[in-house]
Each structure stands twice: as C-alpha cells, then as structure tokens.
Design an enzyme around this catalytic site. Structure first.
Site, PDB file in Angstrom:
ATOM      1  N   HIS A  58       2.275   1.786  -3.462  1.00  0.00           N
ATOM      2  CA  HIS A  58       1.265   2.383  -4.346  1.00  0.00           C
ATOM      3  C   HIS A  58       1.082   3.868  -4.027  1.00  0.00           C
ATOM      4  CE1 HIS A  58       0.053  -1.228  -6.307  1.00  0.00           C
ATOM      5  NE2 HIS A  58      -0.383  -1.821  -5.200  1.00  0.00           N
TER       6      HIS A  58
ATOM      7  N   ASP B 117       0.092 -16.859  -9.076  1.00  0.00           N
ATOM      8  CA  ASP B 117       0.935 -15.653  -9.161  1.00  0.00           C
ATOM      9  C   ASP B 117       1.869 -15.805 -10.359  1.00  0.00           C
ATOM     10  OD1 ASP B 117       1.806 -13.273  -6.936  1.00  0.00           O
ATOM     11  OD2 ASP B 117       3.247 -13.702  -8.551  1.00  0.00           O
TER      12      ASP B 117
ATOM     13  N   ARG C 183       7.514 -16.153  -5.930  1.00  0.00           N
ATOM     14  CA  ARG C 183       6.324 -16.031  -5.080  1.00  0.00           C
ATOM     15  C   ARG C 183       5.550 -17.334  -5.032  1.00  0.00           C
ATOM     16  NH1 ARG C 183       3.582 -10.119  -5.139  1.00  0.00           N
ATOM     17  NH2 ARG C 183       5.413  -9.018  -4.359  1.00  0.00           N
TER      18      ARG C 183
ATOM     19  N   HIS D 171       2.951   1.329   8.720  1.00  0.00           N
ATOM     20  CA  HIS D 171       1.803   1.043   9.588  1.00  0.00           C
ATOM     21  C   HIS D 171       1.794  -0.405  10.089  1.00  0.00           C
ATOM     22  CE1 HIS D 171       0.586   0.218   5.399  1.00  0.00           C
ATOM     23  NE2 HIS D 171       0.069  -0.870   5.948  1.00  0.00           N
TER      24      HIS D 171
ATOM     25  N   CYS E 229     -16.386   5.756  21.565  1.00  0.00           N
ATOM     26  CA  CYS E 229     -17.589   5.566  20.743  1.00  0.00           C
ATOM     27  C   CYS E 229     -17.827   4.077  20.481  1.00  0.00           C
ATOM     28  CB  CYS E 229     -17.462   6.336  19.429  1.00  0.00           C
ATOM     29  SG  CYS E 229     -16.259   5.614  18.285  1.00  0.00           S
TER      30      CYS E 229
ATOM     31  N   THR F  13       0.842  -1.203   0.000  1.00  0.00           N
ATOM     32  CA  THR F  13       0.000   0.000   0.000  1.00  0.00           C
ATOM     33  C   THR F  13       0.875   1.250   0.000  1.00  0.00           C
ATOM     34  OG1 THR F  13      -1.633  -1.228   1.272  1.00  0.00           O
ATOM     35  CG2 THR F  13      -1.909   1.152   1.193  1.00  0.00           C
TER      36      THR F  13
HETATM   37 ZN    ZN Z   1       0.047  -2.854   5.117  1.00  0.00          ZN
HETATM   38 ZN    ZN Z   2     -14.152   6.430  18.607  1.00  0.00          ZN
END
Ligand code: ZN
Ligand code: ZN
Length: 337
Positions: free
Chosen positions: A43, A192, A197, A57, A91, A40
């Site tokens: 990209h 793939d 891979r 992340h 929340c 990601t």
């Molecule tokens: Zn990721």
């Molecule tokens: Zn929240």
C-alpha cells in the site's frame, strides 16, 4: 550493503548499495536472514514516500554488530527477531513493551530507520527477542505478523466458546484465525473473495469459508450457523465493510478493526447503538505479544507454516513485490537476503 530501495510511487523497487547501519548505544545490527513482504508495504509504495527508503519490518537475523551497552546481554551471531520500532528504552511506554508510543520512537522500514529488505538492519536491543534453536529464520520473521493477529484477538476479548468471523484471508486474517483457534474459539468462519485464500483458511482450521462475491456474508453465515458470531475481525480495510459488521454482529458483539482503510468510510451507527456493540481499532502489538507468539511457536502450539507461500532471494524482491500488487494464491512471501 545491498538493499531493495524505494524509487517513487508506483515504480518498482531497485537493488542498490546503501550505507552500512552503525549501532548506537543500546542498538544491534542484524544480518537479515528472513523478512516477510507485508501488505502495508505494498500500500505504502503507492504513496509519496521518500525516494531511497528501504522497507521491510517483519524480520529475523543474526547479530552482526553490537552498540555500546548492548554487549553485556547480547553476543555476535545470536539469532533474534525484533519489534520494528526503536524506542528510548526508559520511558513508561518503552518499559511497558510498547515502544511505538515512545515520544522518541523511530519506526523501522517505514520511518527513519532502514528496513530489512536489505542485507543488514538496525534494531533496538530492548526491542529484540532471542530465537530459540528450535525456531527457523522464517518462523522468526513470522512472529511480527502473528503478533498483529494476537493483538487483535486480545482486543476482541475472545472468550472460549465464542464464534468468530474473520473478514479477509490475507496474512493478517490467517494470523487472526490461528490465534482464534488457539485461544479457544468454538468455530471460525473466514470470508474472502479469492478461492486460493479460502482454501488456505481451510487448511489453517477455518470451520467455514465464505465467498462474499457469490453471496452476502450474513445470508451465507445464517445458512450454516444458527447464532451470529460474537467476535468479528475486519482484516481488509475496504470502505463499507465496517458498516456490514454492525449488521452481522449479535447483541454485545465485539468488532475489531485491523484492516487499514485509506479512504473515508461513512458509518450509520444506529444499529451499533441498539445492539450495544463494542468497536475497537488496533495497530501494532506489545513486546509481550512477540514473546507469547515466540513461546507458542516453540511449544508447537500454533503452526503458521501454511502461511508461507514462497521464499525468494533479495534479487527477486523487486519483481515479486510488483506481482504482489495483484495477489493470486500467495500469502506471506519471505525474502532471504
Ligand atoms: Zn507487516
Ligand atoms: Zn521510550
């Protein structure tokens, strides 16, 4: 604090000094010990992101600073991984462990909160999970991509004994393969075009690997298997692929789209209709997916170690990041700042 900073679309990242993250109430600052490079991010780096953005992340680290309200439950030096989202922690979506649906959510690494291609990263205490002694930092960084695959398999409502076809053997496809086996798939086929891979998919337990460049997947599959796979996971995100899954699926087949397709993808839905197909799109995961992945890693019920192709330092990140735009035999590259 040193970080790999986004310079502009198509330009390499650069190692720069950025300001220290400071934990607000209910927040922690982690000293990053491992962070996976994600497709990601590759990209996104081609798009018009703000200059100065720090991505990353998929991470684990140790607590280096505690915000107000966090000290009761967390200690300096504890190792944790965390969802790359900070929610309000109050929340309904936050309480359900899905802070990505919180109206006040702040995304880490692609949004307002700096990511973990850096020495330090800010996380929410509510989104953090302690890493047990038995898990390495690298395993901690793999929990995020594993949670992506797990969430996809849950959406597929896999029943023990189902045959599964995974399109794409990148990190998401491999994670999906591992979970399909863990959750009781009878056989898993992985398609793939890249040979390394496919070899990795075999090492991770795929019964069958297919080269879509050499032979049409449906034709190849029917030479090996008598029935069509009940579950198909699209882990590529290329136009035309979803249409193919309609042809590959049996009656009441379940198709889950995990791959991010950035181009328009027109669909002919007649076959899907007559076959009574289920089609799901997924992104993210819940805190529960993180917790389950962590527990199964600790119990050694799942071995994602073949996914890790390399561990590099922060200084090597800009060059490695560029090289990964044209992957060869890499799967998950981990940065250890
Ligand atoms: Zn990721
Ligand atoms: Zn929240």
């Amino acid at each position: 604090v040193r970080a790999a900073v986004f310079q502009g679309p198509g330009q390499p990242l650069a190692i720069e000094q950025v300001s220290d993250p400071t934990p607000g109430p209910g927040e922690l600052v982690l000293r990053v010990r491992a962070c996976g490079i994600c497709g990601t991010d590759l990209h996104m780096s081609r798009l018009a992101l703000p200059r100065g953005l720090v991505m990353g992340h998929e991470f684990a680290g140790e607590i280096a600073a505690l915000g107000r309200d966090a000290a009761a439950h967390w200690k300096l030096g504890e190792r944790v991984c965390a969802l790359p989202v900070i929610g309000c922690a109050a929340c309904l979506p936050c309480l359900a462990g899905e802070p990505q649906y919180c109206a006040q959510m702040r995304a880490t690494g692609l949004g307002p909160v700096g990511g973990a291609y850096a020495e330090y990263v800010l996380v929410g205490a509510a989104e953090s999970l302690r890493l047990p002694e038995a898990l390495s930092d690298v395993q901690g960084a793999l929990i995020e991509p594993l949670a992506v695959g797990l969430h996809a398999l849950r959406a597929a409502e896999l029943r023990p004994g189902d045959d599964v076809l995974v399109l794409g053997a990148g990190p998401v496809g491999i994670a999906a393969l591992l979970w399909a086996r863990h959750l009781g798939a009878r056989r898993v086929a992985v398609s793939d075009p890249l040979e390394p891979r496919r070899a990795l998919a075999q090492r991770c337990g795929a019964e069958l690997t297919l080269d879509p460049g050499a032979e049409e997947v449906g034709a190849a599959l029917s030479r090996h298997w008598s029935g069509a796979p009940e579950v198909i996971l699209e882990c590529v995100g290329a136009p035309g692929l979803l249409q193919q899954t309609f042809a590959l699926a049996p009656v009441r087949g379940r198709i889950v789209v995990v791959g991010v397709c950035l181009k328009p993808d027109p669909l002919e839905t007649g076959v899907a209709l007559t076959k009574d197909l289920s089609l799901r799109f997924v992104s993210y995961y819940s805190r529960g997916d993180f917790a389950y992945a962590l527990a199964m890693l600790e119990a050694r019920r799942l071995d994602p170690s073949p996914m890790v192709s390399e561990v590099i330092g922060l200084d090597q990140l800009p060059a490695t990041f560029e090289a990964l735009h044209h992957p060869t035999d890499q799967c998950k590259v981990i940065v250890a700042p």
